[in-house]
Design a protein around this motif. Structure first.
Motif, PDB file in Angstrom:
ATOM      1  N   ALA A 131     -20.451 -19.801  -5.753  1.00  0.00           N
ATOM      2  CA  ALA A 131     -19.480 -19.113  -4.642  1.00  0.00           C
ATOM      3  C   ALA A 131     -18.346 -20.072  -4.620  1.00  0.00           C
ATOM      4  O   ALA A 131     -17.225 -19.862  -4.604  1.00  0.00           O
ATOM      5  N   MET A 170     -16.195  -5.579   0.788  1.00  0.00           N
ATOM      6  CA  MET A 170     -16.651  -6.765   0.489  1.00  0.00           C
ATOM      7  C   MET A 170     -17.946  -7.021   1.464  1.00  0.00           C
ATOM      8  O   MET A 170     -19.007  -7.645   0.995  1.00  0.00           O
ATOM      9  N   LEU A 183     -27.202 -10.378  -0.101  1.00  0.00           N
ATOM     10  CA  LEU A 183     -27.998 -11.201   0.939  1.00  0.00           C
ATOM     11  C   LEU A 183     -29.539 -10.696   1.044  1.00  0.00           C
ATOM     12  O   LEU A 183     -30.514 -11.321   0.738  1.00  0.00           O
ATOM     13  N   TYR A 226     -20.946  -5.545   0.416  1.00  0.00           N
ATOM     14  CA  TYR A 226     -21.436  -5.959  -0.819  1.00  0.00           C
ATOM     15  C   TYR A 226     -22.215  -7.355  -0.444  1.00  0.00           C
ATOM     16  O   TYR A 226     -23.240  -7.628  -0.938  1.00  0.00           O
ATOM     17  N   ALA A 227     -21.533  -8.208   0.557  1.00  0.00           N
ATOM     18  CA  ALA A 227     -22.160  -9.469   0.642  1.00  0.00           C
ATOM     19  C   ALA A 227     -23.754  -9.220   1.491  1.00  0.00           C
ATOM     20  O   ALA A 227     -24.481  -9.959   1.327  1.00  0.00           O
ATOM     21  N   THR A 243     -17.539 -13.744  -4.909  1.00  0.00           N
ATOM     22  CA  THR A 243     -17.694 -15.056  -4.064  1.00  0.00           C
ATOM     23  C   THR A 243     -18.319 -14.831  -2.570  1.00  0.00           C
ATOM     24  O   THR A 243     -19.336 -15.557  -2.348  1.00  0.00           O
ATOM     25  N   SER A 244     -18.186 -13.782  -1.998  1.00  0.00           N
ATOM     26  CA  SER A 244     -18.756 -13.362  -0.768  1.00  0.00           C
ATOM     27  C   SER A 244     -20.172 -13.080  -1.129  1.00  0.00           C
ATOM     28  O   SER A 244     -21.148 -13.187  -0.315  1.00  0.00           O
ATOM     29  N   ALA A 245     -20.450 -12.363  -2.361  1.00  0.00           N
ATOM     30  CA  ALA A 245     -22.106 -11.978  -2.705  1.00  0.00           C
ATOM     31  C   ALA A 245     -22.482 -13.458  -3.142  1.00  0.00           C
ATOM     32  O   ALA A 245     -23.880 -13.604  -2.668  1.00  0.00           O
ATOM     33  N   ALA A 294     -23.437 -15.298   0.046  1.00  0.00           N
ATOM     34  CA  ALA A 294     -24.637 -14.384   0.580  1.00  0.00           C
ATOM     35  C   ALA A 294     -25.856 -14.652  -0.257  1.00  0.00           C
ATOM     36  O   ALA A 294     -26.973 -15.340   0.305  1.00  0.00           O
ATOM     37  N   ARG A 295     -26.066 -14.828  -1.678  1.00  0.00           N
ATOM     38  CA  ARG A 295     -27.213 -15.125  -2.593  1.00  0.00           C
ATOM     39  C   ARG A 295     -27.342 -16.636  -2.347  1.00  0.00           C
ATOM     40  O   ARG A 295     -28.811 -17.050  -2.516  1.00  0.00           O
TER      41      ARG A 295
END
Length: 483
Positions: free
Chosen positions: A91, A281, A289, A284-285, A425-427, A430-431
């Protein structure tokens, strides 16, 4: 006069949003550039193999390193931390790699990413302490911007007529990787136990999990060599003249075109954060998650002893089940995803697949109850796992559809790398949260018997309800993104 008009036309095209009103009549499908797509898919395959190969043995490795002091219920805390730190590192850097690829080209960034993944997986196999495991996973996250860059390249190789067909391949790759990776990890872990004649030396006793890491590293090296030999650059300002993805019938100087494209590549990030970009987005996040939480919970649930509510599987059995899930999932995506998109549309498919997450989570406590009621893991668990597989297959159609929405949301092609970087980055954030959240909730649920040890699943089902609302905010159609 004509030259001025054409130059103006070029500038307009460069700054026109990719999401424009759809045409009433369907355009004929553009054939996919099979060679370039094939190479890109092969490169993508190496990464999930490397990342998922650790899943079958990571929990056993933590137990053997005596990190938990013999407390089996605490294994989830440490497994979650290790996996979360990879995504924290990713991230922090993935957007910078994606924006860099908008300036220097896609290929150089891919070289760095594949090399970093190779080095980090070898370090993981040689780790004998908790902190060395952490450092090797962080190294992989810091050096790896490949996921966002590869999606950008996929977008540049396609148009609105063949986007679903191309993006259907990404979940297939991860599913095939999800088949091969756990199979490698489960089969080759602790080779001195399975093939003592071949692996009798002290090295294999000291590093019992190095072999699956070495095999994964070899696959990454092969992918790197293939990329250097065959993959063409897709960034328009860095392409060789002979390789053109689209024919632009305007007469303007190359210098002027290059200047316009480079200026668009350096657009401030804040100007990209429009509702049409942010909503896909956010979806997707949330998908990332919930999915990563599921992915870390599944092997943890499989390996947890039956007296704590798990199934008590060993790494080989875990690897076999994960491999089966991966190959069936991949086959379904490859055969049916694009057809279903054509049939019911991307938004409706996304909403249906999101709705499958609740029964997916509910199957965990149901399987735990079955084991407790029957006193053993028998054919009833096999049927439950097969139903689980059906839910997984439907749930994973979320990825192909959300990639389409994100790609179509780019204001111009020249910031497609930045858009995919923002999405990744958002994913990644979340991950980073998901594994630690899910495994810690799992451990707390079991230790304190919250909701019968099932509090973690209830929390994730509630979050899935939030995702279902977010899905309703997506545009009804993925619009034409042609220039």
């Amino acid at each position: 006069m004509d030259s001025t008009s054409n130059s103006h036309k070029t500038t307009t095209n460069e700054t026109t949003p990719l999401v424009v009103p759809a045409k009433d009549s369907k355009k004929p499908k553009t054939p996919l550039p099979k060679l370039q797509i094939g190479i890109l898919i092969t490169l993508q395959l190496a990464e999930p193999i490397a990342s998922t190969s650790i899943f079958p043995y990571i929990n056993q490795l933590i137990r053997e390193l005596e990190i938990t002091g013999g407390n089996d219920a605490a294994v989830g805390y440490y497994a979650g931390i290790i996996e979360s730190l990879f995504f924290v590192a990713q991230a922090l850097t993935v957007l910078k790699w994606s924006r860099l690829s908008d300036r220097i080209g896609r290929r150089p960034v891919l070289v760095i990413g594949l090399s970093g993944a190779c080095i980090s997986i070898l370090c993981f196999g040689l780790s004998t302490t908790f902190w060395s495991l952490v450092i090797s996973r962080c190294l992989c996250g810091f050096l790896n911007g490949n996921v966002g860059v590869m999606k950008t390249m996929m977008g540049e190789l396609t148009d609105s007529t063949n986007m679903a067909q191309a993006f259907a391949l990404i979940p297939i790759v991860w599913s095939i990787g999800g088949f091969i990776g756990p199979l490698i990890g489960g089969t080759l872990a602790r080779p001195q136990d399975h093939w003592p004649a071949l692996f009798a030396g002290p090295f294999w006793r000291n590093y019992p999990y190095f072999l699956p890491c070495a095999v994964a590293a070899c696959l990454l090296v092969l992918a790197l060599v293939m990329m250097l030999m065959f993959l063409e650059e897709t960034l328009s300002t860095k392409r060789r003249p002979k390789f053109t993805l689209t024919t632009v019938s305007v007469s303007s100087s190359p210098d002027r075109e290059s200047l316009v494209k480079n200026s668009m590549a350096n657009m401030p990030l804040r100007s990209l954060l429009t509702p049409s970009v942010v909503i896909p987005m956010a979806n997707y996040a949330m998908v990332a998650l919930l999915d990563v939480s599921f992915r870390v919970l599944m092997p943890l649930f499989f390996s947890t002893p039956t007296y704590l509510g798990g199934l008590g599987f060993d790494p080989a059995v875990i690897g076999s089940w994960l491999a089966l899930f991966g190959i069936i999932d991949g086959a379904f995506q490859g055969l049916f995803f694009a057809r279903i998109i054509d049939w019911i549309g991307p938004k409706r498919l996304f909403c249906v697949s999101v709705s499958c997450y609740a029964p997916l989570m509910a199957m965990f406590p149901i399987m735990s109850w079955i084991v407790q009621a029957r006193g053993e893991v028998d054919y009833a668990i096999t049927f439950a796992l097969l139903f689980h597989l059906v839910m997984i297959v439907i749930w994973h159609t979320t990825y192909g559809t959300i990639y389409m929405f994100i790609t179509a949301s780019a204001p111009t092609n020249n910031v497609l790398g930045a858009i995919n970087g923002l999405g990744q980055t958002s994913a990644a954030v979340a991950r980073a949260i998901g594994p630690a959240l899910a495994t810690s909730l799992f451990a707390v649920s079991k230790e304190h018997n919250l909701l019968g040890g099932n509090a973690v699943f209830v929390v994730l089902i509630v979050l899935a309800g939030g995702l279902r609302w977010l899905a309703s905010q997506l545009p009804d159609e993925v619009q034409d993104r042609d220039e």
